[in-house]
Design an enzyme around this catalytic site. Structure first.
Site, mmCIF file in Angstrom:
data_model
loop_
_atom_site.group_PDB
_atom_site.id
_atom_site.type_symbol
_atom_site.label_atom_id
_atom_site.label_comp_id
_atom_site.label_asym_id
_atom_site.label_seq_id
_atom_site.Cartn_x
_atom_site.Cartn_y
_atom_site.Cartn_z
ATOM 1 C CB SER A 322 -0.923 -0.005 1.227
ATOM 2 O OG SER A 322 -1.687 1.178 1.269
ATOM 3 C CD1 TRP A 325 -1.522 1.410 -5.986
ATOM 4 C CD2 TRP A 325 -1.825 3.203 -4.700
ATOM 5 N NE1 TRP A 325 -2.567 2.145 -6.520
ATOM 6 C CE2 TRP A 325 -2.773 3.251 -5.751
ATOM 7 C CE3 TRP A 325 -1.832 4.234 -3.752
ATOM 8 C CZ2 TRP A 325 -3.705 4.275 -5.871
ATOM 9 C CZ3 TRP A 325 -2.760 5.258 -3.877
ATOM 10 C CH2 TRP A 325 -3.685 5.275 -4.925
ATOM 11 C CG HIS A 326 0.259 6.031 -1.259
ATOM 12 N ND1 HIS A 326 -0.116 4.848 -0.668
ATOM 13 C CD2 HIS A 326 -0.795 6.868 -1.109
ATOM 14 C CE1 HIS A 326 -1.333 4.958 -0.183
ATOM 15 N NE2 HIS A 326 -1.775 6.178 -0.434
ATOM 16 N N GLY A 327 3.919 5.761 -4.214
ATOM 17 C CA GLY A 327 4.994 6.428 -4.925
ATOM 18 C C GLY A 327 6.301 5.675 -4.859
ATOM 19 C CG PHE A 483 0.032 9.252 -4.851
ATOM 20 C CD1 PHE A 483 1.401 9.426 -4.846
ATOM 21 C CD2 PHE A 483 -0.714 9.831 -3.842
ATOM 22 C CE1 PHE A 483 2.021 10.151 -3.851
ATOM 23 C CE2 PHE A 483 -0.107 10.549 -2.827
ATOM 24 C CZ PHE A 483 1.263 10.702 -2.842
#
Length: 483
Positions: A322, A325-327, A483
């Protein structure tokens, strides 16, 4: 095209009028209008990236048709993996290519081997992480036979590109949103008014709270070496409110806009800063993503059904993925791991589902114990957000070290701030007050004022609109667009 722009203020009424007054008698024309409007909305940034959405739509539509007719399990699995590899391949290239290349070179350099590699000047397509996961949900659910594959290409294209939630969610499941494109929509005045109220609240959170908190947060984080511990702590607090109001504000506008067109999107935020523990926080924060990872990653890995090792492993996997996934930055990975550390004791002691109801239900104020729980969870979240906001790991660690010293007990510095900007502080308290009294609703403003005298109710709405104009800063993009 930004929700908080003049462009969108012109775009939305035009699409609304065409949708309800020109194409309203033909469902296919309505869906086709949504596709055209969505492509215009997305292409406003860079029309070239429309090719990615079109290609992803064609791939997953074709694979869905293939899965409908194919009974051989091995061939079905091949089709599924084609969809996964194509979608995640594009996501990996645009978002993570340079990250993996740089870390690969660094790893070999650590062992004394120099490797040359050329990083690419890659522009990240807006919202690629969101629509990629949305189309993947379709293919996976069709493969698992939870969803009948569609034969309506226009409806499927509208599902993939639906402009209100295209670039920053909520990440809709095909089982929920796609069937809505098959049904004739009728204009519902009550639903539309509720949608307008949610749009207004979303704009308030974004323009008045988030964008003005950003003035403080950006200055303090960008010049963290110049500030005392007390000021650094306030900078973290401002970013904590900035990211929540920015992202949940987008979700409110997206959901409210969808209601104007007769669509129902899933709730994406449920007042997470009123949570009593981290498990509750993650049930209330970015719900569409956390439930996506739960259903398509955590449960297939075994969830919490296995032994102690499996519980620990799966918890760290879900939070680290998770975060990633953001960066493409180690700060996001650490942010995810830190939340896993927060969450793990609750899971191992079977206390992760203790707080399923609204805090202080049917009460005006929380108890002392609930207040303590809420404050503790909030402060843990503030600490984690420092990693999320920092430029790199060194910046994050130095920022935290700057907070935890004797200068924490000094008076914060606001020397560079203008008097009008400082008004964001009482506005934050006003925002929290409305959210608190609306915490059992879909959004903070949904029920507040409905039973008031019309003069007072419209006075509240007018006051919010005045704040939008009075406290609007330079047009700022939404944080989650990156994102």
């Amino acid at each position: 095209m930004l929700f908080n722009s003049i462009d969108f203020a012109i775009f939305l009424p035009i699409v609304f009028i065409l949708y309800w007054f020109v194409t309203n008698k033909n469902l296919k024309l309505q869906n086709l209008l949504i596709v055209a409007a969505s492509y215009l909305f997305y292409g406003w940034w860079d029309w070239r990236f429309l090719l990615l959405i079109v290609f992803s739509t064609l791939v997953d539509y074709s694979i869905g048709r293939g899965l409908k007719t194919e009974e051989n399990q091995k061939k079905r699995k091949v089709l599924l993996w084609i969809s996964i590899l194509v979608n995640l391949g594009f996501l990996g290239f645009f978002k993570y290519y340079n990250f993996f290349l740089d870390n690969f070179i660094t790893a070999f350099s650590f062992f004394g081997t120099e490797i040359k590699g050329n990083s690419l000047n890659i522009i990240l397509p807006v919202g690629i992480s969101f629509y990629t996961f949305q189309t993947l949900s379709y293919t996976i659910d069709v493969y698992k036979r939870k969803l009948e594959p569609t034969t309506d290409f226009i409806a499927f294209s509208a599902f993939v590109s639906f402009f209100p939630q295209l670039v920053a969610g909520p990440i809709e499941r095909a089982t929920h949103l796609l069937p809505q494109f098959y049904k004739k929509r009728k204009f519902d005045y009550t639903l539309a008014v509720d949608g307008m109220r949610q749009i207004l609240w979303g704009l308030f959170k974004k323009i008045v709270i988030a964008d003005n908190c950003a003035v403080f947060a950006n200055d303090i984080f960008n010049n963290s070496g110049d500030y005392s511990g007390s000021t650094l702590f306030l900078g973290a607090l401002f970013f904590t409110f900035q990211i929540y109001c920015d992202f949940s504000g987008y979700s409110d506008i997206a959901i409210g806009t969808s209601r104007l067109f007769g669509f129902d999107l899933m709730k994406n935020f449920a007042f997470p800063y009123f949570s009593r523990d981290i498990a509750e926080f993650w049930r209330r924060w970015h719900i569409s993503l956390s439930t996506w990872f739960r259903d398509y990653l955590y449960i297939p890995l075994g969830g919490s059904r296995g032994g102690l090792w499996m519980k620990i492993r799966n918890t760290f996997i879900i939070f680290i993925v998770s975060g990633f996934w953001h960066g493409a930055n180690w700060t996001f990975v650490v942010w995810g791991a830190l939340n896993a550390i927060y969450f793990l004791p609750l899971l191992l002691t079977n206390n992760n589902r203790n707080n399923l109801d609204v805090i202080a239900k049917n009460k005006i104020v929380p108890s002392l114990h609930e207040s303590y729980q809420m404050l503790r969870t909030f402060l843990l979240t503030v600490l984690a957000w420092i990693f999320f906001r920092a430029e790199n790991m060194q910046h994050a660690l130095s920022y935290i070290a700057g907070i935890f010293n004797t200068s924490f007990f000094t008076v914060p510095s606001f020397a560079t701030m203008k008097p009008l900007e400082l008004l964001v502080v009482p506005l934050i308290f006003f925002f929290l007050l409305l959210e608190w009294f609306g915490r059992d609703s879909e959004f903070g403003l949904q029920r507040i004022g409905l039973k008031w005298n019309r003069v007072f109710r419209w006075g509240l709405y007018t006051g919010i609109v005045i704040c939008l104009f009075l406290f609007s800063t330079k047009e700022q993009t939404f944080i989650y667009f990156q994102f």
